[in-house]
Design a protein around this motif. Structure first.
Motif, PDB file in Angstrom:
ATOM      1  N   GLU A  45       0.821  -0.984  -0.154  1.00 20.20           N
ATOM      2  CA  GLU A  45      -0.035  -0.063  -0.097  1.00 20.20           C
ATOM      3  C   GLU A  45       0.893   1.390  -0.022  1.00 20.20           C
ATOM      4  OE1 GLU A  45      -2.356   0.222   3.545  1.00 20.20           O
ATOM      5  OE2 GLU A  45      -0.801   0.381   4.755  1.00 20.20           O
ATOM      6  N   VAL A  47       2.372   4.743   1.245  1.00 16.41           N
ATOM      7  CA  VAL A  47       2.199   5.369   2.441  1.00 16.41           C
ATOM      8  C   VAL A  47       2.564   6.833   2.098  1.00 16.41           C
ATOM      9  CG1 VAL A  47       4.024   5.629   4.349  1.00 16.41           C
ATOM     10  CG2 VAL A  47       3.882   3.602   3.508  1.00 16.41           C
ATOM     11  N   TYR A  58      -0.260  11.806   1.238  1.00 19.47           N
ATOM     12  CA  TYR A  58       0.028  10.819   2.107  1.00 19.47           C
ATOM     13  C   TYR A  58      -1.231   9.840   2.264  1.00 19.47           C
ATOM     14  CZ  TYR A  58       3.832  13.734   4.098  1.00 19.47           C
ATOM     15  OH  TYR A  58       4.917  14.390   4.134  1.00 19.47           O
ATOM     16  N   ALA A  59      -0.882   8.662   2.777  1.00 24.44           N
ATOM     17  CA  ALA A  59      -2.013   7.754   3.071  1.00 24.44           C
ATOM     18  C   ALA A  59      -2.655   8.383   4.246  1.00 24.44           C
ATOM     19  CB  ALA A  59      -1.639   6.442   3.538  1.00 24.44           C
ATOM     20  N   ASP A  60      -4.106   8.270   4.348  1.00 26.83           N
ATOM     21  CA  ASP A  60      -4.784   8.834   5.806  1.00 26.83           C
ATOM     22  C   ASP A  60      -4.344   8.183   6.942  1.00 26.83           C
ATOM     23  OD1 ASP A  60      -8.010   8.611   3.954  1.00 26.83           O
ATOM     24  OD2 ASP A  60      -6.354  10.311   4.098  1.00 26.83           O
ATOM     25  N   SER A  61      -3.748   7.163   6.927  1.00 23.91           N
ATOM     26  CA  SER A  61      -3.401   6.406   8.062  1.00 23.91           C
ATOM     27  C   SER A  61      -1.882   6.949   8.738  1.00 23.91           C
ATOM     28  CB  SER A  61      -3.151   4.847   8.040  1.00 23.91           C
ATOM     29  OG  SER A  61      -2.301   4.488   6.753  1.00 23.91           O
ATOM     30  N   VAL A  62      -1.415   7.609   8.111  1.00 25.39           N
ATOM     31  CA  VAL A  62      -0.188   8.424   8.202  1.00 25.39           C
ATOM     32  C   VAL A  62      -0.171   9.840   8.410  1.00 25.39           C
ATOM     33  CG1 VAL A  62       1.222   6.142   7.333  1.00 25.39           C
ATOM     34  CG2 VAL A  62       1.224   8.349   6.028  1.00 25.39           C
ATOM     35  N   LYS A  63      -1.007  10.411   7.822  1.00 24.07           N
ATOM     36  CA  LYS A  63      -1.113  11.758   7.939  1.00 24.07           C
ATOM     37  C   LYS A  63      -0.954  12.496   9.278  1.00 24.07           C
ATOM     38  CE  LYS A  63      -3.960  12.762   3.876  1.00 24.07           C
ATOM     39  NZ  LYS A  63      -5.137  13.065   3.176  1.00 24.07           N
ATOM     40  N   ARG A  65       1.625  12.082  11.032  1.00 26.68           N
ATOM     41  CA  ARG A  65       2.505  11.320  11.822  1.00 26.68           C
ATOM     42  C   ARG A  65       4.115  11.030  11.090  1.00 26.68           C
ATOM     43  NH1 ARG A  65       1.695   6.397  13.032  1.00 26.68           N
ATOM     44  NH2 ARG A  65       0.515   5.602  11.340  1.00 26.68           N
ATOM     45  N   LYS A  85       2.869   3.163  15.600  1.00 22.84           N
ATOM     46  CA  LYS A  85       1.847   2.495  16.217  1.00 22.84           C
ATOM     47  C   LYS A  85       2.480   1.035  15.550  1.00 22.84           C
ATOM     48  CE  LYS A  85      -1.688   5.941  15.219  1.00 22.84           C
ATOM     49  NZ  LYS A  85      -3.141   6.108  14.703  1.00 22.84           N
ATOM     50  N   GLU A  87       0.560  -0.969  14.232  1.00 22.71           N
ATOM     51  CA  GLU A  87       0.051  -1.342  12.794  1.00 22.71           C
ATOM     52  C   GLU A  87       0.848  -0.767  11.634  1.00 22.71           C
ATOM     53  OE1 GLU A  87      -1.853   0.048  15.341  1.00 22.71           O
ATOM     54  OE2 GLU A  87      -3.225   1.473  14.598  1.00 22.71           O
ATOM     55  N   ASP A  88       1.804  -0.033  11.909  1.00 25.32           N
ATOM     56  CA  ASP A  88       2.899   0.445  10.944  1.00 25.32           C
ATOM     57  C   ASP A  88       3.896  -0.765  10.743  1.00 25.32           C
ATOM     58  OD1 ASP A  88       2.710   3.595  12.832  1.00 25.32           O
ATOM     59  OD2 ASP A  88       1.764   2.976  11.080  1.00 25.32           O
TER      60      ASP A  88
END
Length: 114
Positions: A45, A47, A58-63, A65, A85, A87-88
């Motif tokens: 996916e 990043v 950026y992917a939403d999951s890392v914005k 950070r 996290k 999950e990273d």
């Protein structure tokens, strides 16, 4: 384009880690560079990416950070990862695109422990 990634390793949740990726070869043809990741059992996916003009995505999951940056003089792209996290946890791959190629680095493992 050849890509070699550096960094990665083991870090506790909440910690920080930095990755770098040096490009060689036909560097003048590189457009967008970026980082992707693949967790066990999951698909690769996005990043983050940075264009030749410096625009980032950026992917939403890392914005908020992660921060991607690029030093054209050194032909290097960086990924600063904060507030990590569990999950990273994944293998992180560097990517470089030209008009005709889509090149990948060898991947570097990032493990975030709880």
């Amino acid at each position: 384009v050849q890509l070699q990634a550096f960094g990665g390793g083991l870090v506790q949740a909440g910690g920080s880690l930095g990755l770098s990726c040096a490009a060689s070869g036909n560097i003048f043809s590189i457009g967008t560079m970026g980082w992707y990741r693949q967790a066990p059992g999951k698909q690769r996916e996005l990043v983050a990416t940075v264009s030749s003009g410096g625009s980032t995505n950026y992917a939403d999951s890392v914005k908020g950070r992660f921060t991607i940056s690029r030093d054209k003089g050194k032909n290097t792209v960086y990924l600063q990862m904060n507030s990590l996290k569990t999950e990273d946890t994944a293998v992180y791959y560097c990517n470089a695109r030209t008009l005709i190629t889509n090149d990948w680095g060898q991947g570097t493992l990032v493990t975030v422990s709880s």
